[in-house]
Design an enzyme around this catalytic site. Sequence first.
Site, mmCIF file in Angstrom:
data_model
loop_
_atom_site.group_PDB
_atom_site.id
_atom_site.type_symbol
_atom_site.label_atom_id
_atom_site.label_comp_id
_atom_site.label_asym_id
_atom_site.label_seq_id
_atom_site.Cartn_x
_atom_site.Cartn_y
_atom_site.Cartn_z
ATOM 1 N N TYR A 1 0.856 -1.189 0.000
ATOM 2 C CA TYR A 1 0.000 0.000 0.000
ATOM 3 C C TYR A 1 0.887 1.232 0.000
ATOM 4 O O TYR A 1 1.840 1.307 0.773
ATOM 5 C CB TYR A 1 -0.897 -0.001 1.241
ATOM 6 C CG TYR A 1 -1.800 1.211 1.342
ATOM 7 C CD1 TYR A 1 -2.848 1.391 0.448
ATOM 8 C CD2 TYR A 1 -1.603 2.171 2.330
ATOM 9 C CE1 TYR A 1 -3.688 2.508 0.544
ATOM 10 C CE2 TYR A 1 -2.432 3.286 2.434
ATOM 11 C CZ TYR A 1 -3.466 3.443 1.539
ATOM 12 O OH TYR A 1 -4.294 4.542 1.630
ATOM 13 N N ASP B 1 9.338 2.834 0.051
ATOM 14 C CA ASP B 1 8.261 3.487 0.791
ATOM 15 C C ASP B 1 8.419 3.074 2.250
ATOM 16 O O ASP B 1 7.991 1.996 2.660
ATOM 17 C CB ASP B 1 6.900 3.071 0.226
ATOM 18 C CG ASP B 1 5.748 3.737 0.971
ATOM 19 O OD1 ASP B 1 6.009 4.432 1.986
ATOM 20 O OD2 ASP B 1 4.588 3.561 0.551
ATOM 21 N N LYS C 1 4.049 8.762 9.035
ATOM 22 C CA LYS C 1 3.780 8.180 10.359
ATOM 23 C C LYS C 1 4.745 8.663 11.446
ATOM 24 O O LYS C 1 4.584 9.780 11.920
ATOM 25 C CB LYS C 1 3.681 6.660 10.234
ATOM 26 C CG LYS C 1 2.532 6.309 9.256
ATOM 27 C CD LYS C 1 2.113 4.874 9.153
ATOM 28 C CE LYS C 1 0.809 4.781 8.366
ATOM 29 N NZ LYS C 1 0.864 4.072 7.117
HETATM 30 C C1 LIG Z 1 0.230 4.568 5.730
HETATM 31 C C2 LIG Z 1 1.012 4.352 4.501
HETATM 32 C C3 LIG Z 1 0.956 5.219 3.406
HETATM 33 C C4 LIG Z 1 -0.047 6.338 3.329
HETATM 34 O O1 LIG Z 1 0.176 7.308 4.287
HETATM 35 P P1 LIG Z 1 -1.039 8.306 4.665
HETATM 36 O O2 LIG Z 1 -0.396 9.251 5.632
HETATM 37 O O3 LIG Z 1 -2.108 7.454 5.264
HETATM 38 O O4 LIG Z 1 -1.464 8.959 3.427
HETATM 39 C C5 LIG Z 1 1.808 5.021 2.355
HETATM 40 N N1 LIG Z 1 2.683 4.009 2.359
HETATM 41 C C6 LIG Z 1 2.770 3.144 3.383
HETATM 42 C C7 LIG Z 1 3.786 2.048 3.346
HETATM 43 C C8 LIG Z 1 1.929 3.277 4.473
HETATM 44 O O5 LIG Z 1 1.976 2.392 5.473
#
Ligand SMILES: *Cc1c(COP(=O)(O)O)cnc(C)c1O
Length: 419
Positions: free
Chosen positions: A144, A239, A267
């Site tokens: 994701y 990511d 995060k």
């Molecule tokens: C949570 C997440 C996102 C998206 O971040 P948001 O702040 O919710 O837009 C993108 N990549 C990874 C790996 C994530 O865990």
Amino acid sequence: MKTEISEELYEKAQRFMPGGVNSPVRACKAVGTVPLFIDRAKGSHIWDEDGNEFIDYVCSWGPNILGHSFEPITAAVKSSCDKGLTFGACHKGEIELAELILKHFPSMEMLRLVNSGTEAVMSAIRSARGFTGREKIVKFEGCYHGHSDGLLVKAGSGLMTQAIPSGAGVTEGCVKDTLLAVFNSEASVEELFEKYGGEIACVVVEPCAANMGVVPPKQGFLKFLREITKKHGALLIFDEVITGFRLSIGGAQSFYGITPDITTLGKIVGGGMPLAAYGGRREIMECIAPLGSVYQAGTLSGNPCAVAAGIAMIKQLESIPDLYKSLDSKAKLLETAMKNAGLNVNRCGSLLTAFFTDKSVESYDEARCCDTEKYARFYRHLLNSGIYTAPSQFEAMFVSFAHTDEDIERTIEAISSFS
Ligand SMILES: *Cc1c(COP(=O)(O)O)cnc(C)c1O
């Protein structure tokens, strides 16, 4: 457990917001409970509006690695708020935070601060395309990367929870350049490079997948991605929105010893405030406006209060002795308890998932085969034992610095009594 107030609030919320929520997984549909409305949180515990108290392993999906309302962070935010909530102009904090991040992520020579992980990955991909002049991207099933159009193909997290293969409202045009590979399958990536080699701008990957449940990379997989991207002149994007400052202070890239071209953070980096970042090699980042022609901007980007939280967070991560060792050993105790209870568990540092399947889970298809009904029972069992975990099979359990020995013991007891 009384949930009358949460039920009432949920009724009302559904009148004003789709599904009553501002992010789908929160609706708890997959586990058949009413979402709990949270009143406050401190350390490892959260309290809902009905007065129930829980040991929290969601930790806001990662940011609260030091626990909720960690005093040095909340104090930094409060004092920043007193100086103004937003300027829409340069301020000193941006430089301080950038320096702190770059120190721990030396693969990033320059960065941009943005407001969410979604924005960070979307912008990272635009930069990769701008830099290489190529259009196609490779992403992995079950990973994701936020909800931007081109990345909503076989994505993990909430899409997987609700079995939405690719989102409605995303045009064919938006996803025609998104090539799908299988996580942990070198052959699937090789095949794409054989076919589209010179057209691929980047490979984007969660270096340890955590949005189809936790699925660590197989030995050598990340090194393989590093080599094949280099060979074909494509960029490698890690990511690290979850893994950054989580697997180690230098993220997954330091943990696994692989250097990407571009990194995205979110995060934890915002210390609980809406802040994220993307950055990479100088020559790539110099393609971004106003230096170059890749456009990316934000009214609230580098928001002073969010930046203050990020700075305080990283300084705390630097100063707590043996933080990552302690996170690892707490998570290991939970892993052992799950194994003893006959559960199949994947763990990487302080991220773990109990998968309800007999087979080992190394990719999306294996994760998807899990018995989600049984997970839902497990979730409700833990909740009734005073333990708050992700309301979906396809998410991680987050262990924090604030979890005490007693919290861990109580959690182990609850896990052991699940049948
Ligand atoms: C949570 C997440 C996102 C998206 O971040 P948001 O702040 O919710 O837009 C993108 N990549 C990874 C790996 C994530 O865990």
